[in-house]
Design an enzyme around this catalytic site. Structure first.
Site, PDB file in Angstrom:
ATOM      1  N   ARG A 230      38.479  32.012  51.185  1.00  0.00           N
ATOM      2  CA  ARG A 230      39.181  33.179  50.645  1.00  0.00           C
ATOM      3  C   ARG A 230      40.670  32.873  50.685  1.00  0.00           C
ATOM      4  O   ARG A 230      41.165  32.224  51.626  1.00  0.00           O
ATOM      5  CB  ARG A 230      38.891  34.421  51.494  1.00  0.00           C
ATOM      6  N   GLU A 258      44.935  37.430  44.313  1.00  0.00           N
ATOM      7  CA  GLU A 258      43.961  37.112  43.277  1.00  0.00           C
ATOM      8  C   GLU A 258      43.773  38.326  42.405  1.00  0.00           C
ATOM      9  O   GLU A 258      43.627  39.412  42.972  1.00  0.00           O
ATOM     10  CB  GLU A 258      42.619  36.757  43.922  1.00  0.00           C
ATOM     11  N   HIS A 277      38.993  30.997  41.086  1.00  0.00           N
ATOM     12  CA  HIS A 277      37.799  31.445  41.842  1.00  0.00           C
ATOM     13  C   HIS A 277      36.550  31.119  41.007  1.00  0.00           C
ATOM     14  O   HIS A 277      35.700  31.980  40.763  1.00  0.00           O
ATOM     15  CB  HIS A 277      37.900  32.951  42.140  1.00  0.00           C
TER      16      HIS A 277
HETATM   17  O1  LIG Z   1      33.403  34.225  46.295  1.00  0.00           O
HETATM   18  C1  LIG Z   1      32.300  34.525  45.994  1.00  0.00           C
HETATM   19  C2  LIG Z   1      31.400  35.279  46.836  1.00  0.00           C
HETATM   20  O2  LIG Z   1      31.820  35.802  47.886  1.00  0.00           O
HETATM   21  O3  LIG Z   1      30.216  35.387  46.468  1.00  0.00           O
END
Ligand SMILES: O=CC(=O)O
Length: 303
Positions: A230, A258, A277
């Protein structure tokens, strides 16, 4: 989409599902009645009996009125593996269940792809092609690279399993020490001895801002930081400051903030690669997630 047909077996557990063709996977579960809900629309009458909410297409900030309208709710099933945005939103006594063991392969493959591209300098060859220059240069290799992987879940483990055949020496770091796995403090202490540091951790209190100025300064010259966990695991300002020294490389699939605004300095920071991401976004992502949701709902039926 009409409500999905009821699977055989009674009495069925009502599972509220978003309008999505993938939801039909739940109808194959005996004892489940999958009922479609549409965020913002009036709830179907069966919602009064709903035990499970498959929360997709609804932001956690908008969820409280919906959750309050489900008196028999016992589980909220997410589409994501990260749960941090839902912690504190789901009422006490209701289980928050993530979609785990879904993205390990896809994200690990992305890490390997990025590391290979980095050590073999593929970006430079792309530029040479654009300039029609037939000119080889020496590059690094992954063979013998010392890689420290923070996070020993399916993503971290997937990274380890894929890097070992490339000749990397991989050290794992988990929440607690166990055979072959360092704890977080020992992992941080081991950073200076590694060429690559991969972050595949969830965002919790102890991991937020874990990679700050001190952590970055302890990385060896030329080392690579890869973040697939993250964004807030890394202190963005500290990373920007470190990037100006030209000492490190950072490969980020997740950022803080983000989405990254178009004018954010991370986009153009020296030695920083950013993807949006996207490491888990493969053609079969929906099927993978729905299979995990079905697994979790099936497990709920047995408790
Ligand atoms: O980042 C993606 C998730 O948490 O599934």
């Amino acid at each position: 989409m009409p409500d999905l047909p009821e699977a055989p077996g009674a009495p069925p557990v009502v599972v509220l599902v978003p309008e999505d063709p993938g939801a039909s996977v739940l109808t194959r579960l005996p004892g489940v009645r999958a009922v479609v809900y549409r965020p913002g629309a009036p709830l179907p009458p069966e919602a009064a009996r709903a035990e499970v909410l498959v929360a997709h297409g609804i932001e956690p900030e908008d969820a409280p009125p919906l959750l309050a309208a489900l008196p028999r709710l016992r589980m909220v099933q997410l589409f994501s593996s990260g749960v941090e945005r839902w912690v504190g939103v789901v009422p006490q006594g209701v289980r928050l269940s993530n979609a785990d063991h879904v993205h390990g392969v896809a994200v690990a493959e992305w890490v390997v792809a990025q590391l290979l591209a980095h050590v073999r300098d593929l970006a430079a060859y792309r530029t040479k092609q654009q300039e029609c220059r037939w000119e080889a240069h020496r590059t690094g290799t992954l063979v013998g690279a010392r890689v420290l992987v923070f996070g020993s879940g399916d993503i971290g483990e997937g990274v380890r399993a894929r890097l070992v055949p490339f000749g990397c020496e991989v050290t794992m770091v988990g929440r607690t020490a166990r055979a072959g796995v360092l704890d977080q403090a020992a992992g941080v202490a081991a950073v200076p001895a590694h060429d690559v540091v991969v972050l595949a951790l969830p965002l919790v209190e102890s991991t937020t801002g874990m990679v700050g100025a001190g952590f970055l300064a302890s990385m060896r010259d030329g080392a690579v930081l890869v973040n697939v966990g993250r964004g807030p695991l890394v202190d963005t300002d500290a990373l920007l400051a470190e990037s100006r020294t030209g000492r490190l490389h950072a490969i980020l699939d997740v950022t803080d903030p983000e989405p990254l605004p178009a004018d954010h300095p991370l986009w153009t920071a020296p030695g920083v690669v950013v993807t949006p991401h996207a490491a888990a976004i493969t053609a079969d992502i929906r099927e993978r997630i729905w299979a995990a949701v079905a697994r979790k709902v099936a497990a709920h039926l047995t408790v």
